[in-house]
Write a protein that holds these residues in place. Structure first.
Motif: not given
Length: 264
Positions: A45-54
């Protein structure tokens, strides 16, 4: 998973889903959300992490039983992390330098469906069976001597999922899991869980985790402040053995840093 590892309040999550898988996914969820005994499930799987500013980070994960591999790109350098819980070893690979570092890892996990198994230096007691939110649980207490002071943690473990639906740590922190809804992610049926952590003198902290009952891991997590971590492009199937070994021709180095930074 702290997902109990990367995010302290979720450390109750550390006690969930397959222990060996969790330790490695501390990279996935920076806090160790995913954990649990070794599972025979194999997937990538791909693991994605993102925050409030994108802001976003991306890595690729491979799982085969109690072996895991995570590939990331940081600072222009590709890094590969391989963990083999069965061998009790982890390798950090730097492909550009054809170098790697080997690190011993623990094969134990203090909380799983039977937390009393394999706890050297601790006293574990089963206190009884009961229910939380209509789900059957088993109540355990674990006592550990820390510098002459006895520290007690308590866990109410879901008999079906192996998740600690309730956890009380020695400092009085209480973390509770509650089934929120059924959902679909990536075309897969998942369970949405609400995780609430309460510390003395602080407002409750709430996160949501979507658990794939087939893979027995969280595939999405929403943390306070707009942070999201999730698995995408999940592909279930056998993973090649070569993904979980150090390639021929790599040299081993010691130290805390990458080659050229640590001790060669």
């Amino acid at each position: 998973m702290t997902l109990p590892g990367y995010f302290s309040p979720a450390c109750a999550g550390c006690v969930n889903i397959r222990p060996r898988v969790r330790a490695f996914l501390a990279t996935f969820l920076m806090l160790g959300l995913v954990t649990g005994p070794a599972t025979a499930r194999e997937f990538s799987a791909d693991v994605l992490q993102r925050g409030p500013q994108g802001m976003m980070s991306h890595s690729r994960m491979y799982v085969s039983g109690d072996r895991m591999r995570n590939e990331t790109l940081g600072g222009g350098r590709r890094v590969v992390q391989i963990r083999d819980a069965g061998l009790g070893r982890e390798w950090i690979l730097y492909p550009a330098e054809h170098a790697y570092m080997e690190v011993p890892i623990s094969q134990g996990n203090p909380v799983r469906q039977n937390p009393c198994a394999g706890l050297p230096g601790a006293t574990c007691e089963k206190l009884g069976d009961g229910e939380i939110s209509g789900r059957p649980v088993t109540h355990y207490a674990i006592d550990v001597d820390v510098n002459g002071q006895m520290m007690r943690s308590q866990y109410w473990i879901d008999s079906e999922r192996g998740i600690a639906l309730r956890e009380r740590t020695p400092d009085g922190t209480i973390t509770q899991w509650r089934m929120h809804a059924l959902d679909r992610i990536e075309g897969r049926y998942v369970e949405k869980w609400q995780v609430t952590t309460e510390r003395r003198g602080e407002p409750p902290v709430m996160t949501f985790r979507w658990i794939d009952p087939e893979l027995e891991i969280p595939v999405r997590e929403e943390l306070p402040g707009g942070f999201v971590r999730e698995l995408r492009q999940i592909r279930v199937g056998p993973q090649p053995d070569h993904l979980f070994t150090v390639p021929l021709g790599y040299r081993q180095f010691a130290g805390q840093g990458a080659p050229g930074v640590g001790t060669p």
